[in-house]
Design an enzyme around this catalytic site. Sequence first.
Site, PDB file in Angstrom:
ATOM      1  N   HIS A 233       0.846  -1.198   0.000  1.00 40.06           N
ATOM      2  CA  HIS A 233       0.000   0.000   0.000  1.00 40.06           C
ATOM      3  C   HIS A 233       0.881   1.247   0.000  1.00 40.06           C
ATOM      4  CE1 HIS A 233      -3.304   2.637   0.944  1.00 40.06           C
ATOM      5  NE2 HIS A 233      -4.146   1.641   1.167  1.00 40.06           N
ATOM      6  N   GLU A 337      -0.655   1.352  -5.556  1.00 41.34           N
ATOM      7  CA  GLU A 337      -0.399   0.151  -4.763  1.00 41.34           C
ATOM      8  C   GLU A 337      -0.272  -1.074  -5.663  1.00 41.34           C
ATOM      9  OE1 GLU A 337      -3.920   0.222  -2.263  1.00 41.34           O
ATOM     10  OE2 GLU A 337      -3.786   2.397  -2.192  1.00 41.34           O
TER      11      GLU A 337
END
Length: 361
Positions: A233, A337
Amino acid sequence: MTVYGSARESKIYILVTTVFLYAGGTLSQKVQVHFHGATVLSWKVAGKDVLFQSREAIYDNQAPIRAGIPIAFPHFGQWEAGPTHGFARTSRWKLEEGPQKDSNGNATVVYSLVDTEETRRLWNHKFKLTYTLVFGDTAFKTTLNGRAADLRTTSAGTAGTVARERLGLAPLTVTANCPYCGYRTEVTDLYKGHVEQICRLQYLSKILSRMALCFIKVKNTGDTTFNFTTLLHNYFRVDDISAVTVSGMQGLEYIDKTRNFERFTESRELLTVGEFVDSIYINTPSSHVITGINGGRTLRMDKENFPDTVVWNPWETMSPNFPDLGNDEYLSFICVEAGHVVNPVTLTPGEEFTAVQLLTL
Ligand SMILES: O=P(O)(O)OC[C@H]1O[C@@H](O)[C@H](O)[C@@H](O)[C@@H]1O
């Protein structure tokens, strides 16, 4: 390249690994990784952070840290069995190795996470995650032709300010296509060692770019098959969100989480962000180029075995829903991400999955 590292308890509840990388006596990179989630908090290159840390981030060893590179595992997104994005980002990882200098002169640090009673209560499987981080300089060869008064480059190259000064030439900014990774980059300075080479009009020099490699391995250590999704992330710090572009999505199908998970086809060659964005791009290419990174930089993200790319920015509309994010901070980051999230990975007993992302600038 000199590498110094330490793992230290800076406050009772904060355990951070810090890695310093020196090139030619100058601090070239500084990295901080929190044991909570093995979250890379900060990756400073020449003093400027490539990663974003929310000023409201919570460091209580409970909540996920809104900063850097949290890891989603064993589930990306909301999950009825446990916390959003899984438990990996809220677990205390173990430092397995390092930080140390590897045989290529890079700094490596290795963390691991294995199942516990608590993880099995949420997700009844045995696993071992190994997360290897490598930071360093990628060097590639370039050919310099010509004489002092006629310093020019062939396929790629540079004439650094120091070298030109020595040659009595005015400063020059050279942009070149990196023969290693292909993207166009601006090179304005050279390391001392290479200056000597250029002054003597040697034909081989080096251009250095900085890289962070995040390598994740998931092993099924139990005796039953399991499925999982996972994602890195990445929170990238940007100068101004409205000036950021992300390449590589044109023509791709994406799931728009802001519009009831409906599927659309992306028409734009370069993504820009001007509203709340939460999109899962499916089967993305192996690299994306992101412009507008802190300090006017361009970042290249290469990935392997992460077929999907999620782009997220809550904009001012959604930011108030995140107590660990300042209301105006959406201006200063973009999440791009790398994930394996649309189709879960299946691992039979003893089997391993590996995926890697390489960030270069
Ligand atoms: O607030 P969290 O749990 O860290 O998640 C932040 C965002 O992460 C993104 O990856 C998701 O696509 C978003 O839906 C989510 O809101």
